[in-house]
Write a protein that holds these residues in place. Structure first.
Motif, PDB file in Angstrom:
ATOM      1  N   GLU A  75       2.137  -7.856  16.899  1.00  0.00           N
ATOM      2  CA  GLU A  75       3.172  -8.780  17.379  1.00  0.00           C
ATOM      3  C   GLU A  75       4.043  -9.155  16.202  1.00  0.00           C
ATOM      4  N   PHE A  76       5.241  -9.518  16.467  1.00  0.00           N
ATOM      5  CA  PHE A  76       6.129  -9.803  15.353  1.00  0.00           C
ATOM      6  C   PHE A  76       6.493 -11.282  15.300  1.00  0.00           C
ATOM      7  N   PRO A  77       5.597 -12.116  14.827  1.00  0.00           N
ATOM      8  CA  PRO A  77       6.016 -13.483  14.539  1.00  0.00           C
ATOM      9  C   PRO A  77       6.789 -13.475  13.230  1.00  0.00           C
ATOM     10  N   HIS A  78       7.496 -14.526  12.950  1.00  0.00           N
ATOM     11  CA  HIS A  78       8.282 -14.543  11.728  1.00  0.00           C
ATOM     12  C   HIS A  78       7.484 -14.878  10.490  1.00  0.00           C
ATOM     13  N   GLN A  79       6.300 -15.509  10.678  1.00  0.00           N
ATOM     14  CA  GLN A  79       5.517 -15.859   9.493  1.00  0.00           C
ATOM     15  C   GLN A  79       4.417 -14.830   9.290  1.00  0.00           C
TER      16      GLN A  79
ATOM     17  N   ASP B 243      15.782 -20.242  10.664  1.00  0.00           N
ATOM     18  CA  ASP B 243      14.582 -20.865  10.086  1.00  0.00           C
ATOM     19  C   ASP B 243      14.039 -20.071   8.899  1.00  0.00           C
ATOM     20  N   ARG B 244      14.541 -18.845   8.696  1.00  0.00           N
ATOM     21  CA  ARG B 244      13.999 -18.011   7.615  1.00  0.00           C
ATOM     22  C   ARG B 244      15.015 -17.720   6.528  1.00  0.00           C
ATOM     23  N   HIS B 245      16.279 -17.766   6.868  1.00  0.00           N
ATOM     24  CA  HIS B 245      17.309 -17.392   5.887  1.00  0.00           C
ATOM     25  C   HIS B 245      18.390 -18.460   5.875  1.00  0.00           C
TER      26      HIS B 245
ATOM     27  N   ASN C 156       2.930  -1.036  13.883  1.00  0.00           N
ATOM     28  CA  ASN C 156       4.332  -1.099  14.275  1.00  0.00           C
ATOM     29  C   ASN C 156       4.526  -2.181  15.316  1.00  0.00           C
ATOM     30  N   PHE C 157       5.752  -2.534  15.576  1.00  0.00           N
ATOM     31  CA  PHE C 157       6.054  -3.327  16.770  1.00  0.00           C
ATOM     32  C   PHE C 157       7.262  -2.693  17.442  1.00  0.00           C
ATOM     33  N   PRO C 158       7.361  -2.836  18.760  1.00  0.00           N
ATOM     34  CA  PRO C 158       8.189  -1.888  19.493  1.00  0.00           C
ATOM     35  C   PRO C 158       9.696  -2.075  19.445  1.00  0.00           C
ATOM     36  N   TRP C 159      10.243  -3.181  18.984  1.00  0.00           N
ATOM     37  CA  TRP C 159      11.679  -3.373  19.204  1.00  0.00           C
ATOM     38  C   TRP C 159      12.517  -3.556  17.932  1.00  0.00           C
ATOM     39  N   GLY C 160      11.905  -3.716  16.793  1.00  0.00           N
ATOM     40  CA  GLY C 160      12.677  -3.923  15.552  1.00  0.00           C
ATOM     41  C   GLY C 160      13.364  -2.627  15.120  1.00  0.00           C
ATOM     42  N   PRO C 161      14.491  -2.718  14.446  1.00  0.00           N
ATOM     43  CA  PRO C 161      15.255  -1.513  14.133  1.00  0.00           C
ATOM     44  C   PRO C 161      14.549  -0.535  13.185  1.00  0.00           C
ATOM     45  N   TYR C 162      13.733  -1.054  12.274  1.00  0.00           N
ATOM     46  CA  TYR C 162      13.021  -0.130  11.382  1.00  0.00           C
ATOM     47  C   TYR C 162      11.801   0.480  12.092  1.00  0.00           C
ATOM     48  N   PRO C 163      10.985  -0.335  12.760  1.00  0.00           N
ATOM     49  CA  PRO C 163       9.912   0.259  13.563  1.00  0.00           C
ATOM     50  C   PRO C 163      10.427   1.284  14.582  1.00  0.00           C
ATOM     51  N   ARG C 164      11.574   0.974  15.147  1.00  0.00           N
ATOM     52  CA  ARG C 164      12.116   1.826  16.211  1.00  0.00           C
ATOM     53  C   ARG C 164      12.513   3.216  15.680  1.00  0.00           C
ATOM     54  N   ARG C 165      12.858   3.295  14.389  1.00  0.00           N
ATOM     55  CA  ARG C 165      13.136   4.619  13.807  1.00  0.00           C
ATOM     56  C   ARG C 165      11.951   5.542  14.041  1.00  0.00           C
ATOM     57  N   VAL C 166      10.766   5.002  13.747  1.00  0.00           N
ATOM     58  CA  VAL C 166       9.560   5.826  13.853  1.00  0.00           C
ATOM     59  C   VAL C 166       9.239   6.090  15.324  1.00  0.00           C
TER      60      VAL C 166
ATOM     61  N   ILE D  79       1.936   3.780   3.456  1.00  0.00           N
ATOM     62  CA  ILE D  79       3.378   4.015   3.337  1.00  0.00           C
ATOM     63  C   ILE D  79       4.081   2.902   4.103  1.00  0.00           C
ATOM     64  N   GLY D  80       4.879   2.108   3.382  1.00  0.00           N
ATOM     65  CA  GLY D  80       5.492   0.924   3.981  1.00  0.00           C
ATOM     66  C   GLY D  80       7.001   1.008   4.085  1.00  0.00           C
ATOM     67  N   GLN D  81       7.546   2.212   4.054  1.00  0.00           N
ATOM     68  CA  GLN D  81       8.992   2.402   4.227  1.00  0.00           C
ATOM     69  C   GLN D  81       9.194   3.425   5.340  1.00  0.00           C
ATOM     70  N   SER D  82      10.028   3.066   6.308  1.00  0.00           N
ATOM     71  CA  SER D  82      10.166   3.915   7.500  1.00  0.00           C
ATOM     72  C   SER D  82      10.622   5.336   7.172  1.00  0.00           C
ATOM     73  N   ILE D  83      11.554   5.479   6.239  1.00  0.00           N
ATOM     74  CA  ILE D  83      12.056   6.830   5.961  1.00  0.00           C
ATOM     75  C   ILE D  83      10.977   7.681   5.284  1.00  0.00           C
TER      76      ILE D  83
ATOM     77  N   HIS E 203       5.336  -7.049   3.377  1.00  0.00           N
ATOM     78  CA  HIS E 203       5.027  -7.696   4.662  1.00  0.00           C
ATOM     79  C   HIS E 203       5.915  -7.177   5.779  1.00  0.00           C
ATOM     80  N   SER E 204       6.416  -5.979   5.646  1.00  0.00           N
ATOM     81  CA  SER E 204       7.320  -5.477   6.670  1.00  0.00           C
ATOM     82  C   SER E 204       6.660  -4.333   7.430  1.00  0.00           C
ATOM     83  N   LEU E 205       7.209  -4.079   8.595  1.00  0.00           N
ATOM     84  CA  LEU E 205       6.759  -2.988   9.445  1.00  0.00           C
ATOM     85  C   LEU E 205       7.899  -1.975   9.567  1.00  0.00           C
ATOM     86  N   PRO E 206       7.614  -0.720   9.757  1.00  0.00           N
ATOM     87  CA  PRO E 206       6.307  -0.113  10.012  1.00  0.00           C
ATOM     88  C   PRO E 206       5.489   0.134   8.739  1.00  0.00           C
ATOM     89  N   VAL E 207       4.177   0.344   8.964  1.00  0.00           N
ATOM     90  CA  VAL E 207       3.266   0.754   7.891  1.00  0.00           C
ATOM     91  C   VAL E 207       2.418   1.913   8.421  1.00  0.00           C
TER      92      VAL E 207
HETATM   93  N1  LIG Z   1      13.064  -0.773   4.297  1.00  0.00           N
HETATM   94  C1  LIG Z   1      12.018  -1.082   5.228  1.00  0.00           C
HETATM   95  C2  LIG Z   1      12.427  -2.279   6.053  1.00  0.00           C
HETATM   96  C3  LIG Z   1      11.393  -2.706   7.069  1.00  0.00           C
HETATM   97  C4  LIG Z   1      11.725  -4.039   7.696  1.00  0.00           C
HETATM   98  O1  LIG Z   1      12.499  -4.836   7.164  1.00  0.00           O
HETATM   99  N2  LIG Z   1      11.082  -4.300   8.830  1.00  0.00           N
HETATM  100  C5  LIG Z   1      11.273  -5.586   9.481  1.00  0.00           C
HETATM  101  C6  LIG Z   1      11.194  -5.439  10.966  1.00  0.00           C
HETATM  102  S1  LIG Z   1      12.597  -4.645  11.662  1.00  0.00           S
HETATM  103  C7  LIG Z   1      10.148  -6.497   9.078  1.00  0.00           C
HETATM  104  O2  LIG Z   1       9.005  -6.183   9.282  1.00  0.00           O
HETATM  105  N3  LIG Z   1      10.476  -7.631   8.483  1.00  0.00           N
HETATM  106  C8  LIG Z   1       9.505  -8.596   8.094  1.00  0.00           C
HETATM  107  C9  LIG Z   1      10.084  -9.939   7.961  1.00  0.00           C
HETATM  108  O3  LIG Z   1      11.303 -10.047   8.096  1.00  0.00           O
HETATM  109  O4  LIG Z   1       9.319 -10.880   7.775  1.00  0.00           O
HETATM  110  C10 LIG Z   1      11.733   0.149   6.099  1.00  0.00           C
HETATM  111  O5  LIG Z   1      12.619   1.015   6.179  1.00  0.00           O
HETATM  112  O6  LIG Z   1      10.648   0.273   6.666  1.00  0.00           O
END
Ligand SMILES: N[C@@H](CCC(=O)N[C@@H](CS)C(=O)NCC(=O)O)C(=O)O
Length: 226
Positions: free
Chosen positions: A33-37, A123-125, A5-15, A66-70, A53-57
């Motif tokens: 750590e949450f770098p963008h790459q 830079d990502r979207h 996990n990382f501490p401040w993102g909205p999905y990690p923060r759910r957990v 399990i790679g989905q927060s819910i 490639h998303s957190l939390p896991v």
């Molecule tokens: N649906 C996923 C979404 C998770 C998600 O998007 N996490 C963000 C952080 S808040 C992430 O890791 N994104 C990776 C990226 O944007 O490269 C969940 O509920 O866990």
């Protein structure tokens, strides 16, 4: 079990908020750590854990990650049912899940606004004001649905549930990181947000300062005030 996990993102923060309400032993927290790459993630390990490639896991150490927060919240709740954060009857559980779905949809629409509208993600979207504004409009409409439905004091009724953790993770993030307050015509959600903010389990996450400086002020940057 291991939670990446990382501490401040909205999905990690759910957990994180959920864990603050429970006393779960035997769960190792691995802070990433949450770098963008994602290729910069330690030895690419998160890529292997979660194809999105998303957190939390959550590594249950019993099978697939399990790679989905819910799904993580529901899994932990099944293993550790006390205190009850989902509801003790079928109806109560349905109410909790309904609230989760409302705020999960809201999170996706907010993500569209922020991804396509904020310089912090440029830079990502591909920036697109049109897409950003569509996201903002749909985000605001979800909040107004929540406002209309809300009875309180917590989302699913008299006691806090995992739906409050999911919703709080979003509302706190939109407010503190992007500077997007709740709409003025949502007084019930505002009272709920104040109530949640007072909980001893909730303290402001440590947002990376440089990103915060760029991100804060999304309404002004996109000329969109919900
Ligand atoms: N649906 C996923 C979404 C998770 C998600 O998007 N996490 C963000 C952080 S808040 C992430 O890791 N994104 C990776 C990226 O944007 O490269 C969940 O509920 O866990």
């Amino acid at each position: 079990m291991k939670l990446y996990n990382f501490p401040w993102g909205p999905y990690p923060r759910r957990v994180e908020l959920y864990l603050g309400e429970k006393a779960i032993k035997g769960l190792e927290l691995v802070e990433v750590e949450f770098p963008h790459q994602p290729e910069l993630w330690p030895e690419g390990f998160l890529k292997a854990l979660n194809p999105a490639h998303s957190l939390p896991v959550l590594d249950t150490e019993k099978g697939p990650m399990i790679g989905q927060s819910i799904a993580i919240l529901e899994y932990l709740e099944e293993l550790y049912p006390t205190p009850d954060l989902i509801g003790s009857t079928a109806e109560a559980r349905a109410a909790t899940r309904e609230w989760i779905a409302i705020f999960d949809e809201a999170a996706s629409f907010f993500g569209l606004w922020a991804r396509q509208g904020s310089a912090v993600n440029a830079d990502r979207h591909r920036p697109s004001l049109e897409a950003a504004l569509a996201g903002a409009e749909r985000y605001a409409s979800k909040l107004r649905i929540a406002e209309e439905k809300f009875v309180g004091p917590f989302l699913a009724g008299d006691v806090l549930s995992m739906a409050d953790c999911v919703a709080m993770a979003l509302i706190e993030f939109t407010d503190q990181f992007y500077g997007v307050p709740l709409p003025k015509d949502c007084p019930k959600l505002m009272s709920w947000y104040a109530l949640m903010s007072e909980r001893p389990t909730v303290s402001r996450p440590a947002y990376p300062e440089a990103m915060l400086q760029v991100a804060h002020g999304l309404p002004e940057q996109t000329d969109c005030f919900i």
